[in-house]
Design an enzyme around this catalytic site. Structure first.
Site, short mmCIF file in Angstrom:
data_model
loop_
_atom_site.label_atom_id
_atom_site.label_comp_id
_atom_site.label_asym_id
_atom_site.label_seq_id
_atom_site.Cartn_x
_atom_site.Cartn_y
_atom_site.Cartn_z
N GLY A 10 37.46 59.83 63.54
CA GLY A 10 37.22 58.44 63.12
C GLY A 10 37.54 58.25 61.65
O GLY A 10 37.99 57.18 61.22
N ALA A 11 37.34 59.31 60.87
CA ALA A 11 37.59 59.18 59.44
C ALA A 11 39.08 58.98 59.15
O ALA A 11 39.46 58.27 58.23
CB ALA A 11 37.04 60.40 58.71
N GLY A 40 12.37 40.97 38.34
CA GLY A 40 12.07 39.96 39.35
C GLY A 40 13.34 39.48 40.02
O GLY A 40 14.35 40.18 40.05
N GLY A 41 13.28 38.25 40.52
CA GLY A 41 14.42 37.68 41.22
C GLY A 41 15.65 37.56 40.34
O GLY A 41 16.77 37.41 40.84
C1 HXC Z 1 8.05 32.98 28.90
C2 HXC Z 1 8.28 35.08 28.00
C3 HXC Z 1 8.65 35.61 29.26
C4 HXC Z 1 8.70 34.71 30.36
C5 HXC Z 1 8.67 37.21 27.83
N1 HXC Z 1 8.29 36.12 27.16
N2 HXC Z 1 8.88 36.93 29.12
N3 HXC Z 1 7.99 33.78 27.83
N4 HXC Z 1 8.40 33.41 30.13
N5 HXC Z 1 9.07 35.12 31.57
C6 HXC Z 1 7.99 36.01 25.74
C7 HXC Z 1 6.70 36.71 25.36
O1 HXC Z 1 5.59 35.88 25.59
C8 HXC Z 1 6.94 36.98 23.88
O2 HXC Z 1 6.70 35.80 23.19
C9 HXC Z 1 8.44 37.23 23.82
O3 HXC Z 1 8.99 36.67 25.02
C10 HXC Z 1 8.78 38.70 23.79
O4 HXC Z 1 8.10 39.35 24.85
P1 HXC Z 1 7.28 40.69 24.66
O5 HXC Z 1 6.43 40.84 25.85
O6 HXC Z 1 6.66 40.71 23.32
O7 HXC Z 1 8.46 41.76 24.67
P2 HXC Z 1 8.47 43.23 25.26
O8 HXC Z 1 7.25 43.97 24.84
O9 HXC Z 1 9.79 43.80 24.87
O10 HXC Z 1 8.40 43.05 26.84
C11 HXC Z 1 9.45 42.43 27.51
C12 HXC Z 1 9.06 42.15 28.97
C13 HXC Z 1 7.72 41.35 29.00
C14 HXC Z 1 8.87 43.48 29.71
C15 HXC Z 1 10.21 41.40 29.60
O11 HXC Z 1 7.81 40.25 28.11
C16 HXC Z 1 7.40 40.83 30.36
O12 HXC Z 1 6.89 41.58 31.22
N6 HXC Z 1 7.70 39.56 30.58
C17 HXC Z 1 7.42 38.93 31.86
C18 HXC Z 1 8.40 39.38 32.86
C19 HXC Z 1 8.22 38.68 34.16
O13 HXC Z 1 7.35 39.04 34.94
N7 HXC Z 1 9.01 37.61 34.35
C20 HXC Z 1 8.97 36.87 35.54
C21 HXC Z 1 9.79 37.66 36.54
S1 HXC Z 1 9.86 36.83 38.03
P3 HXC Z 1 6.16 35.77 21.67
O14 HXC Z 1 5.91 34.35 21.42
O15 HXC Z 1 4.93 36.63 21.67
O16 HXC Z 1 7.26 36.36 20.85
C22 HXC Z 1 11.21 35.92 37.87
C23 HXC Z 1 11.44 35.07 39.05
C24 HXC Z 1 12.87 34.75 39.15
O17 HXC Z 1 11.91 35.96 36.96
C25 HXC Z 1 13.09 34.15 40.45
C26 HXC Z 1 14.50 33.99 40.72
C27 HXC Z 1 14.70 33.75 42.17
#
Ligand code: HXC
Length: 513
Positions: free
Chosen positions: A403-404, A168-169
């Site tokens: 140019g290079a 993501g971001g």
């Molecule tokens: C809260 C989160 C989290 C999140 C993971 N966890 N991402 N909790 N917010 N963004 C937690 C899970 O619930 C889980 O908790 C623990 O972290 C481990 O995650 P798993 O999914 O079990 O791990 P894994 O299978 O290795 O997968 C990792 C992952 C997946 C691919 C990163 O967790 C995932 O897709 N997370 C969401 C990613 C996402 O979309 N983030 C937002 C992006 S947008 P428990 O309690 O079960 O251990 C963004 C905007 C930023 O970031 C903007 C900036 C401008």
């Protein structure tokens, strides 16, 4: 020895609780995924026992209930190769290393400290991105981090090390820093992940192929350094820091070891092949000019037609930009121009003198490049060389056409010294093209076209495409013997040590982006 007086009891119990956090479960959670923990990473990155953690006891914001300290990120400062560096390391074992408001505040604090105290900062990234439970507060946290990345840009070196997800971001903080390291298999970076790609485009792709280390090291150019495992990745970071000053008013460290001259400078005289269209390896030239084993290449698998990296010349750090005739004949194209331009700007911001080794037949022709904007992307390199005020030297070893020639730090673009080897061909274009344009009618009318063409090409090389005309007109300062190149460069960079360039006061220029 444990102090049982009342004021120390709470202190001790908190310390014990923090230490207990790092238990078997903590380590095994990460090791099962083939990753190290944030704690282990910090230990590998910093000199032994030098890391001082700050904000170790903070807890996440209000509605997240936990006994665990730190809110998923370790922050602090320590020494790397004996020099002070700030760092933050995201801890995936706590809520997936997700960035909540307190987690973000900790990172912002070390960013502010590193900037105001003038030390490099390193981010070890392993995070699920914005913490979903905290909503807009976590987005605001990212915004604060990005803002600080930009404030610190050009003031302190900023390094990002991707050791897990960066999605993501969240990828934009690393993108705003100077160098990105990635580890194969466990690190990935993308703006939208495989599920969204499937949903929107119906395209099946896994994380590694979409945004893994090799893709970013070779195709997108996002990652500057790629290693097989975390240990080597972190060693790579330590190595890079040996070439960088701590800030923009500091100078790169001078190696304390005795400089070892390269193995075989005499070889420089025989590297360039007789035939102008035969390739050779520019690394052979680099390694026979710079201190032995000192060249550290950046982005080596991306836009291989240009080489960039740091090296030492008589113990002093220089930045190298060199065309690579082995890849696409060393032409300039969109990727190579961008790669070199960003590097030149880094060197300029951090007082690193630049050496250009030139063998370039021109810009890559064709609709693909033109339609993708070679005009504005190529202009970046012109802009970067032209605006830079660090000492800059070019050695033309073979082709310097059109140019290079101008782009690669020619005298009138602000190059301080331009040297040429006797094998240099400096001209508006290469002999083949020039002869076709200048002698079209004669060639059509000739009964023996090949023989005439060969003669005209030989005449062109003798009378136009050689370094002596440029030498006589002062566009080249000196035609030098290849084996003498190192000596000439050491002396010229020494002359440039007091270089000073007045700059016109302005808010900032408008580099073509
Ligand atoms: C809260 C989160 C989290 C999140 C993971 N966890 N991402 N909790 N917010 N963004 C937690 C899970 O619930 C889980 O908790 C623990 O972290 C481990 O995650 P798993 O999914 O079990 O791990 P894994 O299978 O290795 O997968 C990792 C992952 C997946 C691919 C990163 O967790 C995932 O897709 N997370 C969401 C990613 C996402 O979309 N983030 C937002 C992006 S947008 P428990 O309690 O079960 O251990 C963004 C905007 C930023 O970031 C903007 C900036 C401008």
């Amino acid at each position: 020895m444990k102090d049982n007086r009342i004021p120390f009891q709470k202190y001790t119990s908190r310390q014990e609780q923090l230490a207990a956090q790092y238990n078997w479960e903590y380590f095994s959670k990460q090791h099962k995924k083939g990753k190290l923990t944030a704690k282990e990473r910090i230990e590998l990155l910093f000199d032994e026992n030098s890391f001082e953690e700050i904000d170790a006891f903070v807890k996440p914001s209000g509605n997240i209930k936990t006994n665990i300290y730190g809110d998923g990120v370790i922050c602090g400062h320590g020494k790397i190769n004996g020099r002070k560096v700030f760092a933050f390391a995201q801890d995936f074992t706590f809520m997936g290393g997700s960035l909540g408001s307190v987690h973000a505040a900790k990172i912002m604090k070390v960013q502010d400290m590193a900037l105001s105290m003038g030390h490099p900062i390193i981010g070890l990234i392993d995070s699920g991105g914005a913490r979903i439970q905290e909503g807009v507060a976590s987005l605001a946290g990212y915004a604060g981090i990005f803002h600080r990345n930009v404030k610190a840009s050009g003031v302190i070196p900023q390094i990002s090390v991707i050791l897990g997800p960066a999605a993501g971001g969240a990828v934009y903080s690393p993108a705003l820093t100077d160098f990105i390291f990635m580890t194969r298999q466990t690190a990935y970076m993308f703006v939208t992940g495989p599920e969204i790609v499937k949903e929107v485009l119906n395209e099946e792709i896994n994380s590694e192929d979409l945004g893994g280390a090799d893709i970013h090291g070779s195709k997108s150019g996002v990652a500057h350094f790629v290693y097989d495992d975390e240990e080597h990745t972190l060693l790579g970071v330590r190595k890079l820091l040996q070439y960088l000053p701590s800030n923009n008013v500091d100078f790169p460290p001078v190696s304390a070891q005795e400089a070892l001259a390269p193995n075989n400078p005499q070889k420089l005289g025989v590297i360039i092949p007789e035939e102008a269209n035969i390739p050779y390896d520019m690394l052979d030239i680099i390694n026979n000019i710079t201190d032995k084993n000192s060249f550290f290449e950046i982005s080596e698998n991306f836009a291989g037609n240009i080489i960039i990296g740091f090296a030492r010349l008589q113990n002093k750090v220089i930045g190298l930009v060199a065309n690579q005739p082995k890849v696409l004949a060393g032409v300039l194209d969109i990727n190579s121009a961008e790669k070199a331009a960003r590097f030149v700007r880094f060197c300029d911001a951090f007082n690193i003198p630049i050496l250009v080794l030139e063998d370039v037949p021109g810009f890559l022709p064709g609709s693909n490049q033109e339609h993708s904007g070679i005009i504005r992307h190529g202009a970046k390199l012109l802009y970067a060389f032209s605006e830079s005020s660090v000492p800059k030297i070019t050695v033309i070893v073979r082709k310097a056409y059109g140019g290079a020639y101008i782009v690669m730090n020619s005298k009138n673009m602000g190059g301080d010294f331009n040297f040429a080897w006797p094998t240099a061909e400096i001209a508006v274009m290469g002999p083949e093209g020039a002869v076709k344009i200048l002698h079209r009618k004669e060639l059509i009318q000739s009964k023996n076209t090949d023989e005439l063409k060969a003669k005209l090409i030989a005449d062109y090389k003798e009378n136009i495409a050689n370094p002596y005309i440029a030498d006589e007109k002062g566009y080249v300062d000196e035609v030098i013997e290849p084996a003498n190149t190192r000596k000439k460069l050491i002396s010229a960079f020494e002359a440039l040590e007091n270089k000073y360039m007045e700059k016109i006061a302005k808010k900032h220029g408008n580099i073509p982006l």
